[in-house]
Each structure stands twice: as structure tokens, then as C-alpha cells.
Design a protein around this motif. Structure first.
Motif, PDB file in Angstrom:
ATOM      1  N   ARG A 146      40.887  86.776  30.009  1.00 32.87           N
ATOM      2  CA  ARG A 146      41.271  87.929  30.809  1.00 32.87           C
ATOM      3  C   ARG A 146      40.768  87.729  32.234  1.00 32.87           C
ATOM      4  O   ARG A 146      39.900  86.895  32.463  1.00 32.87           O
ATOM      5  CB  ARG A 146      40.697  89.212  30.219  1.00 32.87           C
ATOM      6  CG  ARG A 146      39.172  89.233  30.101  1.00 32.87           C
ATOM      7  CD  ARG A 146      38.705  90.557  29.559  1.00 32.87           C
ATOM      8  NE  ARG A 146      37.284  90.497  29.234  1.00 32.87           N
ATOM      9  CZ  ARG A 146      36.599  91.530  28.778  1.00 32.87           C
ATOM     10  NH1 ARG A 146      37.190  92.678  28.613  1.00 32.87           N
ATOM     11  NH2 ARG A 146      35.324  91.403  28.491  1.00 32.87           N
ATOM     12  N   PRO A 147      41.283  88.501  33.180  1.00 32.18           N
ATOM     13  CA  PRO A 147      40.854  88.283  34.556  1.00 32.18           C
ATOM     14  C   PRO A 147      39.354  88.490  34.712  1.00 32.18           C
ATOM     15  O   PRO A 147      38.785  89.413  34.156  1.00 32.18           O
ATOM     16  CB  PRO A 147      41.631  89.349  35.353  1.00 32.18           C
ATOM     17  CG  PRO A 147      42.724  89.793  34.462  1.00 32.18           C
ATOM     18  CD  PRO A 147      42.245  89.591  33.061  1.00 32.18           C
ATOM     19  N   ARG A 148      38.737  87.616  35.488  1.00 30.72           N
ATOM     20  CA  ARG A 148      37.292  87.690  35.660  1.00 30.72           C
ATOM     21  C   ARG A 148      36.854  89.003  36.287  1.00 30.72           C
ATOM     22  O   ARG A 148      35.759  89.482  36.031  1.00 30.72           O
ATOM     23  CB  ARG A 148      36.850  86.495  36.513  1.00 30.72           C
ATOM     24  CG  ARG A 148      35.382  86.413  36.755  1.00 30.72           C
ATOM     25  CD  ARG A 148      34.606  86.168  35.478  1.00 30.72           C
ATOM     26  NE  ARG A 148      34.842  84.868  34.928  1.00 30.72           N
ATOM     27  CZ  ARG A 148      34.208  84.387  33.867  1.00 30.72           C
ATOM     28  NH1 ARG A 148      33.315  85.119  33.258  1.00 30.72           N
ATOM     29  NH2 ARG A 148      34.480  83.197  33.417  1.00 30.72           N
ATOM     30  N   TYR A 192      46.375  90.509  30.161  1.00 30.52           N
ATOM     31  CA  TYR A 192      45.102  89.809  30.166  1.00 30.52           C
ATOM     32  C   TYR A 192      44.083  90.424  29.234  1.00 30.52           C
ATOM     33  O   TYR A 192      43.247  89.734  28.669  1.00 30.52           O
ATOM     34  CB  TYR A 192      44.561  89.704  31.598  1.00 30.52           C
ATOM     35  CG  TYR A 192      45.324  88.666  32.358  1.00 30.52           C
ATOM     36  CD1 TYR A 192      46.372  89.039  33.194  1.00 30.52           C
ATOM     37  CD2 TYR A 192      45.040  87.324  32.206  1.00 30.52           C
ATOM     38  CE1 TYR A 192      47.107  88.088  33.858  1.00 30.52           C
ATOM     39  CE2 TYR A 192      45.770  86.372  32.878  1.00 30.52           C
ATOM     40  CZ  TYR A 192      46.805  86.754  33.707  1.00 30.52           C
ATOM     41  OH  TYR A 192      47.525  85.804  34.359  1.00 30.52           O
ATOM     42  N   LYS A 249      42.696  90.319  42.712  1.00 31.19           N
ATOM     43  CA  LYS A 249      43.905  90.249  41.886  1.00 31.19           C
ATOM     44  C   LYS A 249      44.204  88.797  41.533  1.00 31.19           C
ATOM     45  O   LYS A 249      43.903  87.873  42.289  1.00 31.19           O
ATOM     46  CB  LYS A 249      45.096  90.866  42.616  1.00 31.19           C
ATOM     47  CG  LYS A 249      45.015  92.371  42.745  1.00 31.19           C
ATOM     48  CD  LYS A 249      46.332  92.951  43.230  1.00 31.19           C
ATOM     49  CE  LYS A 249      46.288  94.474  43.258  1.00 31.19           C
ATOM     50  NZ  LYS A 249      47.578  95.054  43.690  1.00 31.19           N
ATOM     51  N   ASN A 250      44.844  88.640  40.375  1.00 33.96           N
ATOM     52  CA  ASN A 250      45.222  87.303  39.938  1.00 33.96           C
ATOM     53  C   ASN A 250      46.354  86.785  40.822  1.00 33.96           C
ATOM     54  O   ASN A 250      47.426  87.389  40.903  1.00 33.96           O
ATOM     55  CB  ASN A 250      45.657  87.349  38.472  1.00 33.96           C
ATOM     56  CG  ASN A 250      46.070  85.987  37.952  1.00 33.96           C
ATOM     57  OD1 ASN A 250      45.672  84.954  38.499  1.00 33.96           O
ATOM     58  ND2 ASN A 250      46.866  85.977  36.897  1.00 33.96           N
ATOM     59  N   SER A 279      47.834  83.792  40.446  1.00 31.76           N
ATOM     60  CA  SER A 279      48.701  82.841  39.751  1.00 31.76           C
ATOM     61  C   SER A 279      50.027  83.505  39.394  1.00 31.76           C
ATOM     62  O   SER A 279      50.043  84.564  38.772  1.00 31.76           O
ATOM     63  CB  SER A 279      48.034  82.346  38.466  1.00 31.76           C
ATOM     64  OG  SER A 279      48.969  81.633  37.665  1.00 31.76           O
ATOM     65  N   SER A 283      47.714  82.306  30.777  1.00 32.68           N
ATOM     66  CA  SER A 283      46.757  83.383  30.996  1.00 32.68           C
ATOM     67  C   SER A 283      45.607  82.950  31.896  1.00 32.68           C
ATOM     68  O   SER A 283      44.683  83.726  32.144  1.00 32.68           O
ATOM     69  CB  SER A 283      46.208  83.894  29.662  1.00 32.68           C
ATOM     70  OG  SER A 283      45.550  82.856  28.968  1.00 32.68           O
ATOM     71  N   SER A 308      43.685  82.500  35.246  1.00 33.84           N
ATOM     72  CA  SER A 308      43.761  83.346  36.433  1.00 33.84           C
ATOM     73  C   SER A 308      43.054  82.699  37.609  1.00 33.84           C
ATOM     74  O   SER A 308      42.170  81.853  37.441  1.00 33.84           O
ATOM     75  CB  SER A 308      43.155  84.724  36.157  1.00 33.84           C
ATOM     76  OG  SER A 308      41.764  84.620  35.884  1.00 33.84           O
ATOM     77  N   VAL A 332      41.475  84.355  41.121  1.00 37.01           N
ATOM     78  CA  VAL A 332      41.219  85.650  41.766  1.00 37.01           C
ATOM     79  C   VAL A 332      40.455  85.435  43.067  1.00 37.01           C
ATOM     80  O   VAL A 332      39.354  84.862  43.066  1.00 37.01           O
ATOM     81  CB  VAL A 332      40.436  86.585  40.816  1.00 37.01           C
ATOM     82  CG1 VAL A 332      40.140  87.916  41.501  1.00 37.01           C
ATOM     83  CG2 VAL A 332      41.220  86.809  39.525  1.00 37.01           C
ATOM     84  N   CYS A 365      38.421  80.795  39.479  1.00 37.26           N
ATOM     85  CA  CYS A 365      39.422  80.369  38.494  1.00 37.26           C
ATOM     86  C   CYS A 365      38.864  80.538  37.082  1.00 37.26           C
ATOM     87  O   CYS A 365      37.762  80.066  36.779  1.00 37.26           O
ATOM     88  CB  CYS A 365      39.791  78.907  38.729  1.00 37.26           C
ATOM     89  SG  CYS A 365      40.498  78.601  40.361  1.00 37.26           S
ATOM     90  N   SER A 366      39.618  81.222  36.254  1.00 42.25           N
ATOM     91  CA  SER A 366      39.246  81.421  34.855  1.00 42.25           C
ATOM     92  C   SER A 366      40.294  80.752  33.985  1.00 42.25           C
ATOM     93  O   SER A 366      41.481  80.805  34.280  1.00 42.25           O
ATOM     94  CB  SER A 366      39.154  82.917  34.526  1.00 42.25           C
ATOM     95  OG  SER A 366      38.182  83.534  35.362  1.00 42.25           O
TER      96      SER A 366
END
Length: 603
Positions: A15-17, A62, A449-450, A452, A458, A460, A462, A471-472
Motif C-alpha cells: 500500500r502507499p507508504r 492500495y 500521492k503515488n 506511478s 501496486s 508506488s 510518492v 518508492c515502495s
């Protein structure tokens, strides 16, 4: 005996960091709980603001695809002893015929060349680390359904000097050469202050430059070899051509044969990571790496503590270098001889630092301004990288704990019983992950915000308040891979899909300290196919395409499979790459140690 497709990934992904709690810098992380998403499929019906609805849909995606941030250590008991796979063997210089069971495709004609350590002591001196052993070259020749085998020790200057003196004369990664016992005490003391000789025991991989094959490690030396006779023909020193102190054993190649590599340099202004380009063709027949150029130099984050790295990524237009917090303390390495320590003593895992991605335009050598980073991880082998919708996508085999190099001491690998289990259970597993690096991030790009645009991933990216991009990753595997001990030694259909969007890679599963299975990973559908035979340990899989095939997995997998059981024979295995069914095996009555890398050369 191959098992077949297993269930797709039912576990949560990334999920987004910005939605996650702050994590401690250390990789010894507690697990995050799974997302408690309350958004229904019809969530858009409840919100009239289209922008808000869009954001909520992204959020939903996410939060439904979280992954648990943890260091994965497999817990296994009663592991069999593999000491015979890590002991000195005799070379087999005379060609012997293999006994073929099943069949090898008639179109498959060429040499499978492999390299790895094969001698672990001289006289009373013993090497400490798996990486230290003297290079043993293996050759399986496959021709019209028949298979032959031979092996030879690389006649490096290091091998010859050690043999003449019957002791370890030149230091290796994990073993310090002791002073000449024939010298007096004063002479032995003074010898500690002499610059250490650099080993040319190139035991890691076969590489190709300008049509010739070399055996490489990570020092400044390579050895050119005749792949038919396995004889060394020339020793080549990178530093005679460009200002580097070594280069990796994992170069990349363009279609025209242009080779790219990376190597470090150390000077009064600190250490640099250098992108190297070697032209595809010779001007004169006697050339080696003449014309090699450093096209970009990247300053290390710490002058005297550059990152250790084993490979890098390449797309059609970009080089991706990963600066990870596995650090080389240059002061410790320089003073290792005086301190009575091996070079490996200067390498340390420092997870208080993040991992950074550097992107270089390979045709111009320009370092892109984007600053991409992630939470700390270590990678030894990249899988593939490609460009899509203004992004670089890079897939890597990753570990969240970088102390595995310490574990591969020979005394650890040769343990038995509970002690062996403890060693294995102390090593973090390696898993395939995808990172997405958006290349065109402007000053006005929104924070938090993501960025990508890739709907199929999935992963991301940010933008943070300081302008850097966090980057996650996306996990590229089903949770069944954890049961297989993770995966390493990744290989793809390199000739057709390197630097391109792809679906499959192949590797070794690690339910032991060396590979104990072969795995095909579908990174699109996140499924596995596994080949395993109890008591046998396969090498890095090599993909060989069927001539004229258009399908990505249209070909075979070759792997050298060995066993510590003296009543069984080692063999070259050939699998159908599509379904992982065994086509045949070629058995040889020869003891072989577990090795590192190799390649297939068509004849």
C-alpha cells in the motif's frame, strides 16, 4: 519430479507508504497489521466529487493490496548435511561421455559453461569463505542428443603461486594470506605493511566482450579463456584501460554486442560508482577491452564507505544502479593486512541508511536528477528492467537483512544437525520485488500521492516534502514461495526479453543454504512451477530458446544437479521451460562442488 502450478498470491501486497505508520529504520521490523478496508465495489455511488472518488478508488486499490513489512526467515529442522558439496574435488581434464536418460532435443547444440570454487585448501592452509575457493571451470558439451563433460582448474597466477608454495599466498575475500613462515620474525612483521596482492582467482561468472569469453569476479582482473579447451589464454586488467578498481561479473548487453558494466574507483575525492561501456567489435584481432569508457561517475553517499553491489539493471535507454546500505569501509579494507583481518571484515550491513536508485541515460552518460529511495534492503541479483509509460520498472531479488555474506563461511556451510539448522534459520530469505521509478517528476508534482501511472502494479512512488521520491515495492510472487525458501540466481529469456516487459523468470529455491529446487515464476499471474528431487541440489537455471521461437518460454532450462550422496550420480538436467517437465538428464560419475554462475554458448 516436478510439482505444478500453485495458487496465485492471496496475500496482501504493497500500500502507499504515506498511508502506513512510520517504520523504524532498522530492518528488524515488527509486522504491520492487514488493512481494514471498508470500501465496497460500489463506493463511487456514495461520493459526488469525481476527484475524491478517483482518490478513493486509488486508496481502495492500495489498501486492498498491502503487504506485511517484515524480514522473512524460514524455520526448518533436520536439514541434511551438504559438506561434500563444499569440499575440494579433482579436476576432470579428459572428456568423458555422460549417460543420457530421457532425451536432449536434437536442436540443442552447444556448451553449458559453469564456474565456481573447487579447491578449498593448500597444505595446512584452509580458506574460510565459500567465495574464496580456487576457480573450477565446468563444460557440458551437448551435440545431437549426446553429452560430454570435462572440468579444469583455472590456471590463474594465484592458483599457480599457491600451488608452488603449497600454502595460501594471496588473500581472498574471506581469507587473509599469512606471512611466509620461512621469513624471520622481523621480516614477517614488515610484510604486514606491504600492499596486498590482488587475487586473479576469477570464480564468479563467464562474461563476454567483443565476442570473446572471460571469467570474471569483482576485482580488476579477468581471465580470457578458450571455451572449447577451458584453457586460460590471457589475463586482463581493467585498470590498464579505464580508471576503475574492478567491475562486476554481471554485465549487460545491447543487441549489437555493446557491453555495459559498473565498477568502483577510489581517489582523493572519495569513491565513485562508474558506468562502463565496452564497444561491440574489435579494431585489431589482439584486442581485449580496448576502447572501454567510463560514461558516468556517481559519487558515493559516504566518501570512505561506498556501497557493495553485485549487479545492476538496464533497460533500452537507462542504467539503474542501486546504492544499498551494505557498506564497504575502505579504511578497514586498506588496513586489513596490518590488522590481521580479511577483506570481508570491512563489509557491514548498516540499515540506518535507506537504499537509493540512481538512473543514468546510457547513450549520453547523463545522471538523471530524480532522487529515488526506499526503506533499506539488499539485492545481489537483478531480474529484469524495462520502460513503460514514462517509468523505469526494475525487478530484483531482495532481502531485508544484509548480513548473509557473513553466514557463508565454510565452517557454517559444513555444519550438521541443529547447528546447521541454526545457520539456515539465521539467513533472511530472498524474494522478487518490483519498484517503479517515474522519470518525469516536475517541481509541481503533488506531494504525498503515488506518481506511478502503472495500473498493473501496486508498486508506488510518492514525492516527499523534500522533493525526493519514496518508492515502495510490489511483491511478484505468491506466498507459496516462502515455503520454497525464497528464490535466487534469477534468469530470463535474456536474448529476447532483456530490457523489455516480460512474464517469466527462473531461479533456485532455497530450502537449504544452497539451491534445492528450480522455480519458474510468472510475475504477471504470480504463480510458481517447481522442480525438485529430494537429496539433489540444482544450480542456477540457464534458459536456452528453441531456434525461431517467439513465445517467451519457448525453450529449455539447463541446470547442473549435484548430490552429497556418493551412491548417486550428478547430472545435467534439461526441462521443458513451458511446463517444467523433465526431458532428460545426462549423468556423470564425477564429484562436483556447488558453483555460482554460467552460460550456454550455441555451436
Amino acid at each position: 519430479m516436478a510439482s505444478h502450478l500453485v495458487k496465485p498470491d492471496s496475500r496482501n501486497c504493497k500500500r502507499p507508504r504515506e498511508l502506513e505508520p512510520q517504520m523504524p529504520d532498522s530492518p528488524q521490523l515488527s509486522c504491520l497489521g492487514k488493512s481494514d478496508s471498508s470500501f465496497s465495489e460500489s463506493s463511487g455511488l456514495f461520493y459526488k466529487d469525481e476527484a475524491l472518488e478517483k482518490d478513493l478508488n486509488v486508496l481502495k486499490k492500495y489498501m486492498e493490496n498491502t503487504h506485511q513489512k517484515k524480514v522473512i526467515f524460514s524455520k526448518r529442522k533436520s536439514l541434511p548435511c551438504i559438506a561434500p558439496l563444499l569440499t575440494t574435488v579433482e579436476e576432470t581434464p579428459q572428456i568423458i561421455s555422460a549417460r543420457v536418460r530421457g532425451h536432449f532435443p536434437k536442436w540443442l547444440n552447444g556448451y553449458l559453461l559453469r564456474i565456481g570454487p573447487g579447491k578449498f585448501e593448500y597444505g595446512k592452509d584452509k580458506y574460510n569463505h565459500w567465495f574464496d575457493g580456487m576457480a573450477l571451470l565446468h563444460q557440458f558439451k551437448v551435440e545431437k542428443g549426446t553429452v560430454t563433460y570435462r572440468s579444469k582448474f583455472l590456471q590463474s597466477d594465484t592458483y599457480k603461486a599457491n600451488s608452488v608454495h603449497d600454502r595460501i599466498v594471496i588473500s581472498e575475500f574471506g581469507t587473509l594470506a599469512l606471512p611466509d613462515p620461512c621469513k624471520n620474525v622481523f621480516e614477517r612483521f614488515l610484510s604486514k605493511f606491504e600492499p596486498p596482492a590482488i587475487t586473479d582467482n576469477t570464480n564468479v561468472n563467464y562474461v563476454q566482450y567483443k565476442g570473446d569469453y572471460y571469467i570474471s569476479t569483482e576485482t580488476n582482473f579477468m581471465n580470457k579463456v578458450d571455451i572449447e579447451t577451458l584453457e586460460k589464454t590471457e589475463k586482463v586488467d581493467w585498470s590498464k584501460f579505464i580508471a576503475v578498481n574492478g567491475a562486476t561479473a554481471h554485465p549487460h548487453y545491447d543487441k549489437d554486442g555493446t557491453a555495459y558494466n559498473m565498477g568502483n574507483s577510489y581517489g582523493q575525492h572519495g569513491s565513485c560508482y562508474n558506468v562502463i561501456r565496452v564497444p561491440p567489435e574489435k579494431v585489431d584481432l589482439g584486442e581485449t577491452i580496448h576502447g572501454a569508457q567510463v560514461i558516468c561517475s556517481i559519487a558515493s553517499a559516504e566518501r570512505m564507505k561506498p556501497s557493495y553491489y553485485h549487479s545492476f539493471g538496464m533497460t533500452r535507454n537507462y542504467i539503474v544502479f542501486i546504492e544499498q546500505p551494505l557498506k564497504m569501509n575502505l579504511w578497514k579494507i586498506i588496513t586489513s593486512k596490518i590488522r590481521g583481518k580479511a577483506f570481508s571484515d570491512g563489509i557491514s550491513w548498516e540499515p540506518q541508511y535507506n537504499t537509493w536508485f540512481h538512473v543514468v541515460l546510457k547513450h549520453t552518460g547523463q545522471l538523471l536528477p530524480g532522487m529515488y529511495y526506499s526503506k533499506p534492503f539488499v539485492t545481489f541479483h537483478q531480474i529484469n528492467a524495462f520502460e513503460d509509460q514514462g517509468c523505469v520498472v526494475i525487478d530484483l531479488c531482495c532481502q531485508d537483512d544484509g548480513r548473509s555474506l557473513e553466514v557463508y563461511q565454510l565452517q557454517n556451510l559444513r555444519k550438521t544437525g541443529k547447528e546447521l539448522d541454526q545457520v539456515y534459520n539465521s539467513v533472511a530469505r530472498s524474494f522478487p520485488r518490483r519498484f517503479v521509478l517515474p522519470l518525469h517528476v516536475g517541481l509541481n508534482a503533488p506531494e504525498g500521492k503515488n506518481l506511478s501511472p502503472l495500473t498493473y502494479s501496486s508498486a508506488s512512488a510518492v514525492k516527499q516534502a523534500d522533493g525526493k521520491i519514496l518508492c515502495s515495492y510490489e511483491n511478484l510472487y505468491p506466498e507459496d514461495l516462502e515455503e520454497e525458501g525464497g528464490v535466487e540466481f534469477p534468469q530470463i529469456n535474456y536474448g529476447q526479453f532483456s530490457g523489455k516487459k516480460y512474464q517469466f523468470f527462473y531461479g533456485c529455491g532455497f530450502r537449504h543454504l544452497v539451491g534445492d529446487s528450480l522455480i519458474k515464476v510468472d510475475v504477471v499471474n504470480k504463480t510458481l512451477t517447481v522442480w525438485r528431487e529430494d537429496g539433489f541440489y540444482p544450480s542456477e537455471p540457464v534458459f536456452v530458446p528453441v531456434p525461431g521461437a517467439n513465445e517467451e518460454d519457448g525453450g529449455v532450462i539447463l541446470s547442473v544437479v549435484i548430490t552429497p550422496n556418493q551412491n548417486e550420480r550428478n547430472f545435467l538436467l534439461v526441462l521443458d521451460a513451458k511446463n517444467f517437465e523433465e526431458l532428460g538428464r545426462a549423468e556423470v560419475p564425477v564429484q562436483m562442488p556447488y558453483g555460482f554462475h554460467g552460460t550456454f554458448v550455441t555451436i
